[in-house]
Design a protein around this motif. Structure first.
Motif, short mmCIF file in Angstrom:
data_model
loop_
_atom_site.label_atom_id
_atom_site.label_comp_id
_atom_site.label_asym_id
_atom_site.label_seq_id
_atom_site.Cartn_x
_atom_site.Cartn_y
_atom_site.Cartn_z
N TYR A 23 0.82 -1.20 0.00
CA TYR A 23 0.00 0.00 0.00
C TYR A 23 0.86 1.26 0.00
N TYR A 24 1.85 1.30 0.89
CA TYR A 24 2.68 2.49 0.98
C TYR A 24 3.62 2.66 -0.21
N VAL A 25 4.06 1.57 -0.80
CA VAL A 25 4.87 1.69 -2.02
C VAL A 25 4.03 2.33 -3.12
N LEU A 26 2.81 1.85 -3.32
CA LEU A 26 1.95 2.43 -4.35
C LEU A 26 1.65 3.90 -4.05
N LEU A 27 1.36 4.19 -2.81
CA LEU A 27 1.07 5.57 -2.41
C LEU A 27 2.27 6.47 -2.70
N ALA A 28 3.46 6.00 -2.36
CA ALA A 28 4.67 6.79 -2.57
C ALA A 28 5.01 6.92 -4.05
N LEU A 29 4.55 5.96 -4.88
CA LEU A 29 4.88 6.01 -6.31
C LEU A 29 3.87 6.81 -7.13
N ILE A 30 2.99 7.54 -6.46
CA ILE A 30 2.13 8.48 -7.18
C ILE A 30 3.06 9.44 -7.95
N ARG A 31 4.22 9.72 -7.35
CA ARG A 31 5.29 10.46 -8.03
C ARG A 31 6.43 9.47 -8.26
N PRO A 32 6.90 9.32 -9.49
CA PRO A 32 7.99 8.37 -9.76
C PRO A 32 9.20 8.60 -8.83
N ASN A 33 9.78 7.50 -8.39
CA ASN A 33 10.90 7.55 -7.46
C ASN A 33 11.85 6.41 -7.70
N HIS A 34 13.08 6.59 -7.27
CA HIS A 34 14.04 5.48 -7.28
C HIS A 34 14.18 4.97 -5.84
N GLY A 35 14.88 3.86 -5.67
CA GLY A 35 14.97 3.15 -4.41
C GLY A 35 15.15 3.98 -3.16
N TYR A 36 16.27 4.73 -3.08
CA TYR A 36 16.53 5.50 -1.86
C TYR A 36 15.45 6.56 -1.63
N GLN A 37 15.09 7.28 -2.68
CA GLN A 37 14.02 8.29 -2.56
C GLN A 37 12.72 7.64 -2.13
N LEU A 38 12.47 6.46 -2.65
CA LEU A 38 11.23 5.75 -2.34
C LEU A 38 11.18 5.36 -0.87
N MET A 39 12.31 4.88 -0.32
CA MET A 39 12.35 4.55 1.11
C MET A 39 12.03 5.79 1.93
N GLN A 40 12.59 6.94 1.54
CA GLN A 40 12.34 8.18 2.26
C GLN A 40 10.88 8.63 2.09
N ALA A 41 10.34 8.48 0.88
CA ALA A 41 8.95 8.88 0.62
C ALA A 41 7.98 8.03 1.44
N ILE A 42 8.27 6.75 1.60
CA ILE A 42 7.41 5.86 2.41
C ILE A 42 7.44 6.30 3.86
N THR A 43 8.64 6.63 4.37
CA THR A 43 8.75 7.12 5.74
C THR A 43 7.97 8.42 5.89
N ASP A 44 8.09 9.31 4.90
CA ASP A 44 7.38 10.60 4.96
C ASP A 44 5.87 10.43 4.90
N VAL A 45 5.39 9.65 3.94
CA VAL A 45 3.94 9.51 3.74
C VAL A 45 3.29 8.77 4.93
N SER A 46 4.05 7.92 5.61
CA SER A 46 3.51 7.21 6.78
C SER A 46 3.79 7.98 8.07
N LYS A 47 4.28 9.20 7.93
CA LYS A 47 4.60 10.07 9.06
C LYS A 47 5.56 9.38 10.04
N GLY A 48 6.52 8.62 9.47
CA GLY A 48 7.54 7.96 10.26
C GLY A 48 7.15 6.61 10.85
N ARG A 49 5.90 6.22 10.67
CA ARG A 49 5.42 4.96 11.24
C ARG A 49 6.00 3.74 10.55
N LEU A 50 6.28 3.86 9.26
CA LEU A 50 6.81 2.73 8.49
C LEU A 50 8.15 3.12 7.90
#
Length: 104
Positions: free
Chosen positions: A13-40
């Motif tokens: 779920y969070y990978v798809l949510l974070a990929l609303i904007r294209p991202n690469h691996g490291y950015q994606l890990m950071q985007a998942i942390t951001d979109v989950s407000k640090g929970r994931l």
């Protein structure tokens, strides 16, 4: 084998949510942390396993690769799946409102 709905893992779920904007691996890990407000916080092993599976399911695709860095984006099918999961999660919350009623 394409994704046919049903409950998604939290990671999916969070990978798809974070990929609303294209991202690469490291950015994606950071985007998942951001979109989950640090929970994931997803490590590289989990992330790349999920990305591989979701690519096979047609939910995401490789948008660009410079050999070292791969940029992924959500596909139309992935966006449909994300919206279906969002609706399912909203229903779960609405169905659980009786818990809040007991607190009043």
């Amino acid at each position: 084998m394409p994704y046919h709905g049903g409950p998604m893992t939290e990671a999916m779920y969070y990978v798809l949510l974070a990929l609303i904007r294209p991202n690469h691996g490291y950015q994606l890990m950071q985007a998942i942390t951001d979109v989950s407000k640090g929970r994931l916080q997803m490590g590289p092993g989990t992330l790349y396993g999920v990305l591989s599976r979701m690519q096979k399911d047609g939910l995401i695709c490789l948008e660009d690769s410079d050999g070292r860095r791969k940029t992924y984006r959500i596909t139309a099918e992935g966006e449909v799946a994300l919206r279906m999961e969002y609706a399912r999660l909203k229903s779960v919350i609405e169905d659980s409102e009786m818990l809040e009623e007991g607190d009043k």
